[in-house]
Scaffold this motif. Structure first.
Motif, PDB file in Angstrom:
ATOM      1  N   ASP A   3       0.817  -1.219   0.000  1.00 54.51           N
ATOM      2  CA  ASP A   3       0.000   0.000   0.000  1.00 54.51           C
ATOM      3  C   ASP A   3       0.853   1.273   0.000  1.00 54.51           C
ATOM      4  N   GLN A   4       2.145   1.147   0.287  1.00 54.75           N
ATOM      5  CA  GLN A   4       3.032   2.304   0.279  1.00 54.75           C
ATOM      6  C   GLN A   4       3.581   2.617  -1.113  1.00 54.75           C
ATOM      7  N   PHE A   5       3.358   1.709  -2.060  1.00 50.24           N
ATOM      8  CA  PHE A   5       3.811   1.958  -3.433  1.00 50.24           C
ATOM      9  C   PHE A   5       2.950   3.052  -4.060  1.00 50.24           C
ATOM     10  N   ASP A   6       3.611   4.050  -4.627  1.00 45.65           N
ATOM     11  CA  ASP A   6       2.912   5.152  -5.291  1.00 45.65           C
ATOM     12  C   ASP A   6       3.427   5.236  -6.729  1.00 45.65           C
ATOM     13  N   PRO A   7       2.620   4.792  -7.706  1.00 48.35           N
ATOM     14  CA  PRO A   7       3.077   4.794  -9.099  1.00 48.35           C
ATOM     15  C   PRO A   7       3.381   6.186  -9.638  1.00 48.35           C
TER      16      PRO A   7
ATOM     17  N   ALA B  75       7.360   6.606  -8.360  1.00 51.58           N
ATOM     18  CA  ALA B  75       8.431   5.727  -8.844  1.00 51.58           C
ATOM     19  C   ALA B  75       7.832   4.619  -9.691  1.00 51.58           C
ATOM     20  N   SER B  76       8.652   4.091 -10.580  1.00 53.27           N
ATOM     21  CA  SER B  76       8.202   2.920 -11.336  1.00 53.27           C
ATOM     22  C   SER B  76       8.187   1.739 -10.364  1.00 53.27           C
ATOM     23  N   PRO B  77       7.405   0.720 -10.649  1.00 49.93           N
ATOM     24  CA  PRO B  77       7.334  -0.408  -9.722  1.00 49.93           C
ATOM     25  C   PRO B  77       8.691  -1.091  -9.525  1.00 49.93           C
ATOM     26  N   ILE B  78       9.468  -1.242 -10.589  1.00 51.98           N
ATOM     27  CA  ILE B  78      10.759  -1.921 -10.438  1.00 51.98           C
ATOM     28  C   ILE B  78      11.724  -1.064  -9.633  1.00 51.98           C
ATOM     29  N   THR B  79      11.618   0.246  -9.746  1.00 52.87           N
ATOM     30  CA  THR B  79      12.473   1.124  -8.936  1.00 52.87           C
ATOM     31  C   THR B  79      12.120   0.986  -7.459  1.00 52.87           C
ATOM     32  N   TRP B  80      10.828   0.982  -7.162  1.00 55.30           N
ATOM     33  CA  TRP B  80      10.378   0.828  -5.774  1.00 55.30           C
ATOM     34  C   TRP B  80      10.826  -0.519  -5.211  1.00 55.30           C
ATOM     35  N   LEU B  81      10.632  -1.580  -5.977  1.00 55.87           N
ATOM     36  CA  LEU B  81      11.011  -2.918  -5.521  1.00 55.87           C
ATOM     37  C   LEU B  81      12.528  -3.046  -5.389  1.00 55.87           C
ATOM     38  N   SER B  82      13.265  -2.496  -6.333  1.00 58.92           N
ATOM     39  CA  SER B  82      14.734  -2.552  -6.272  1.00 58.92           C
ATOM     40  C   SER B  82      15.265  -1.805  -5.056  1.00 58.92           C
ATOM     41  N   THR B  83      14.635  -0.709  -4.719  1.00 56.96           N
ATOM     42  CA  THR B  83      15.036   0.045  -3.537  1.00 56.96           C
ATOM     43  C   THR B  83      14.796  -0.778  -2.271  1.00 56.96           C
ATOM     44  N   LEU B  84      13.641  -1.457  -2.208  1.00 53.57           N
ATOM     45  CA  LEU B  84      13.390  -2.343  -1.061  1.00 53.57           C
ATOM     46  C   LEU B  84      14.476  -3.414  -0.967  1.00 53.57           C
ATOM     47  N   ALA B  85      14.785  -4.042  -2.093  1.00 52.05           N
ATOM     48  CA  ALA B  85      15.790  -5.117  -2.100  1.00 52.05           C
ATOM     49  C   ALA B  85      17.164  -4.580  -1.713  1.00 52.05           C
ATOM     50  N   ARG B  86      17.531  -3.468  -2.288  1.00 53.72           N
ATOM     51  CA  ARG B  86      18.834  -2.874  -1.994  1.00 53.72           C
ATOM     52  C   ARG B  86      18.959  -2.540  -0.509  1.00 53.72           C
TER      53      ARG B  86
END
Length: 187
Positions: A69-73, A76-87
């Protein structure tokens, strides 16, 4: 303006994240299937240990399940948001394990790295291509500092020591580089 295949994939991934936020397990599975290889590459690049990277990847998707629910399209793009979480999760794991060695930034050009970089893992996306073009506009030492900070997880202090520059200088390099990247990415 026509919608490209990559734009449609990005939109589908965004929709899957939104559905994940509502508790849709199939949507989470879709997110995982579309992104796990790329996010695993990010984790492995930082941790250099397959088992650790797999553990962190699992934590990332647990975080996605809880915080989709914190993802805001619009931000950021979805892959950028996910990559930031992973990083960030991989860096946290690296720091908690105490396995860090800082080496001078100048050595980075002489060390052969056989592992694919996080940038290589994202190279098929339009975002990565744009980011690479923008990164190429930075001075070599600034580009190296940004990459090391964001993909190897070194702190400003560690970067400054490795580059033999004052801490304020390193912070300035990173800050100005990020501002240049933002302008380039938004244009």
């Amino acid at each position: 303006m026509s919608v490209t295949h990559q734009d449609e994939q990005r939109a589908e991934l965004s929709r899957a994240l939104v559905r994940t936020a509502t508790g849709d397990r199939r949507a989470l599975e879709e997110v995982y299937n579309r992104t796990s290889a790329k996010l695993f590459g990010v984790c492995l690049r930082i941790l250099s240990d397959r088992s650790e990277a797999e553990d962190v990847l699992q934590e990332v998707y647990l975080t996605v399940w809880r915080k989709a629910d914190q993802f805001d399209p619009d931000r950021a793009s979805p892959i950028t948001w996910l990559s930031t979480l992973a990083r960030n999760r991989a860096i946290d794991r690296l720091r908690s394990s105490g396995r860090r060695e800082a080496r001078p930034l100048d050595e980075a050009t002489e060390i052969a790295d056989e592992q694919p970089s996080a940038f290589d893992g994202l190279s098929s996306t339009q975002d990565a291509q744009l980011l690479n073009r923008c990164m190429d506009q930075l001075e070599d030492k600034h580009r190296a500092a940004v990459r090391t900070a964001f993909f190897d997880g070194l702190t400003y202090d560690e970067l400054a020591r490795a580059a033999s520059v004052p801490l304020g200088t390193m912070k300035g390099w990173i800050r100005r580089s990020l501002m240049k990247l933002r302008v380039c990415l938004e244009s």
